[in-house]
Design a protein around this motif. Structure first.
Motif, short mmCIF file in Angstrom:
data_model
loop_
_atom_site.label_atom_id
_atom_site.label_comp_id
_atom_site.label_asym_id
_atom_site.label_seq_id
_atom_site.Cartn_x
_atom_site.Cartn_y
_atom_site.Cartn_z
N UNK A 1 0.85 -1.19 0.00
CA UNK A 1 0.00 0.00 0.00
C UNK A 1 0.89 1.24 0.00
N UNK A 2 0.51 2.20 -0.84
CA UNK A 2 1.25 3.46 -0.90
C UNK A 2 0.28 4.63 -0.92
N UNK A 3 0.72 5.74 -0.29
CA UNK A 3 0.02 7.00 -0.39
C UNK A 3 0.93 7.95 -1.15
N UNK A 4 0.45 8.46 -2.28
CA UNK A 4 1.25 9.33 -3.12
C UNK A 4 0.69 10.75 -3.03
N UNK A 5 1.46 11.65 -2.44
CA UNK A 5 1.04 13.03 -2.28
C UNK A 5 1.62 13.89 -3.40
N UNK A 6 0.87 14.88 -3.82
CA UNK A 6 1.34 15.79 -4.86
C UNK A 6 0.61 17.12 -4.73
N UNK A 7 1.13 18.13 -5.44
CA UNK A 7 0.44 19.40 -5.52
C UNK A 7 1.08 20.55 -4.77
N UNK A 8 2.14 20.29 -4.03
CA UNK A 8 2.78 21.37 -3.29
C UNK A 8 3.51 22.32 -4.23
N UNK B 1 -6.11 2.16 6.54
CA UNK B 1 -6.48 1.35 5.36
C UNK B 1 -6.71 -0.10 5.76
N UNK B 2 -7.82 -0.65 5.29
CA UNK B 2 -8.12 -2.06 5.50
C UNK B 2 -7.40 -2.87 4.42
N UNK B 3 -6.42 -3.66 4.86
CA UNK B 3 -5.60 -4.38 3.89
C UNK B 3 -5.91 -5.87 3.85
N UNK B 4 -6.66 -6.35 4.82
CA UNK B 4 -7.02 -7.76 4.82
C UNK B 4 -8.48 -7.87 5.26
N UNK B 5 -9.33 -8.20 4.30
CA UNK B 5 -10.77 -8.20 4.57
C UNK B 5 -11.15 -9.32 5.53
N UNK B 6 -10.54 -10.51 5.36
CA UNK B 6 -10.92 -11.66 6.19
C UNK B 6 -10.56 -11.45 7.65
N UNK B 7 -9.38 -10.88 7.91
CA UNK B 7 -8.96 -10.68 9.30
C UNK B 7 -9.30 -9.29 9.82
N UNK B 8 -9.95 -8.48 8.97
CA UNK B 8 -10.31 -7.10 9.34
C UNK B 8 -9.08 -6.36 9.86
N UNK B 9 -7.99 -6.44 9.11
CA UNK B 9 -6.74 -5.79 9.51
C UNK B 9 -6.67 -4.37 8.94
N UNK B 10 -6.65 -3.42 9.85
CA UNK B 10 -6.48 -2.01 9.49
C UNK B 10 -5.09 -1.57 9.88
N UNK C 1 -3.19 10.06 -3.34
CA UNK C 1 -3.77 8.88 -3.97
C UNK C 1 -3.27 7.62 -3.29
N UNK C 2 -4.20 6.78 -2.89
CA UNK C 2 -3.86 5.50 -2.26
C UNK C 2 -3.88 4.41 -3.30
N UNK C 3 -2.88 3.53 -3.24
CA UNK C 3 -2.81 2.42 -4.20
C UNK C 3 -2.33 1.16 -3.50
N UNK C 4 -2.61 0.03 -4.12
CA UNK C 4 -2.20 -1.25 -3.54
C UNK C 4 -3.40 -2.08 -3.17
N UNK C 5 -3.20 -3.01 -2.26
CA UNK C 5 -4.26 -3.92 -1.83
C UNK C 5 -5.12 -3.22 -0.78
N UNK C 6 -6.19 -2.59 -1.26
CA UNK C 6 -7.03 -1.75 -0.40
C UNK C 6 -8.47 -2.25 -0.45
N UNK C 7 -9.02 -2.55 0.71
CA UNK C 7 -10.42 -2.94 0.79
C UNK C 7 -11.30 -1.81 1.30
N UNK C 8 -10.72 -0.92 2.08
CA UNK C 8 -11.48 0.23 2.58
C UNK C 8 -10.49 1.26 3.12
N UNK C 9 -10.92 2.50 3.17
CA UNK C 9 -10.09 3.60 3.69
C UNK C 9 -10.94 4.42 4.65
#
Length: 121
Positions: free
Chosen positions: A1-8, A98-107, A22-30
């Protein structure tokens, strides 16, 4: 999972900038996606945060000038900064739960790289 910041960048007092994260990667919820800022020699402070339900919270010094909003379809969050002041100069960091594992509810909590905002004439 990555958060890419821009615009400064460099802007004159009274001007505007829009930051993106922008968030990218294995994301189930934010949730609690937001911005923090850190000026030289100071602690990192909350600028604004928005929940997955769209509830926004702002730091006292930016209320009425900054607006946080998100595009859930793109996993992207924005910070519209208006009426910028020299004291807004800082490195701005995006952050999210970020929720990265839906089955284990890992945030997990993630930080993006900083983006420099400089307000100066």
């Amino acid at each position: 999972v990555q958060l890419q910041a821009s615009g400064g960048g460099l802007v004159q007092p009274g001007g505007s900038l829009r930051l993106s994260c922008a968030a990218s990667g294995s994301i189930f919820n934010i949730n609690n996606m937001g911005w923090y800022r850190q000026a030289p020699g100071k602690q990192r402070d909350l600028v604004a945060v928005i929940t997955s339900g769209g509830i926004a919270t702002y730091g006292h010094s930016v209320k009425g000038r900054f607006t946080i909003f998100e595009d859930n379809t793109k996993n992207t969050m924005y910070l519209q900064m208006n009426s910028l002041k020299p004291e807004d100069t800082a490195v701005y960091y995006c952050n999210a739960d970020i929720l990265t594992n839906y089955r284990s509810n890992t945030w997990s909590n993630y930080w993006g790289q900083g983006t420099q905002v400089t307000v100066s004439s």
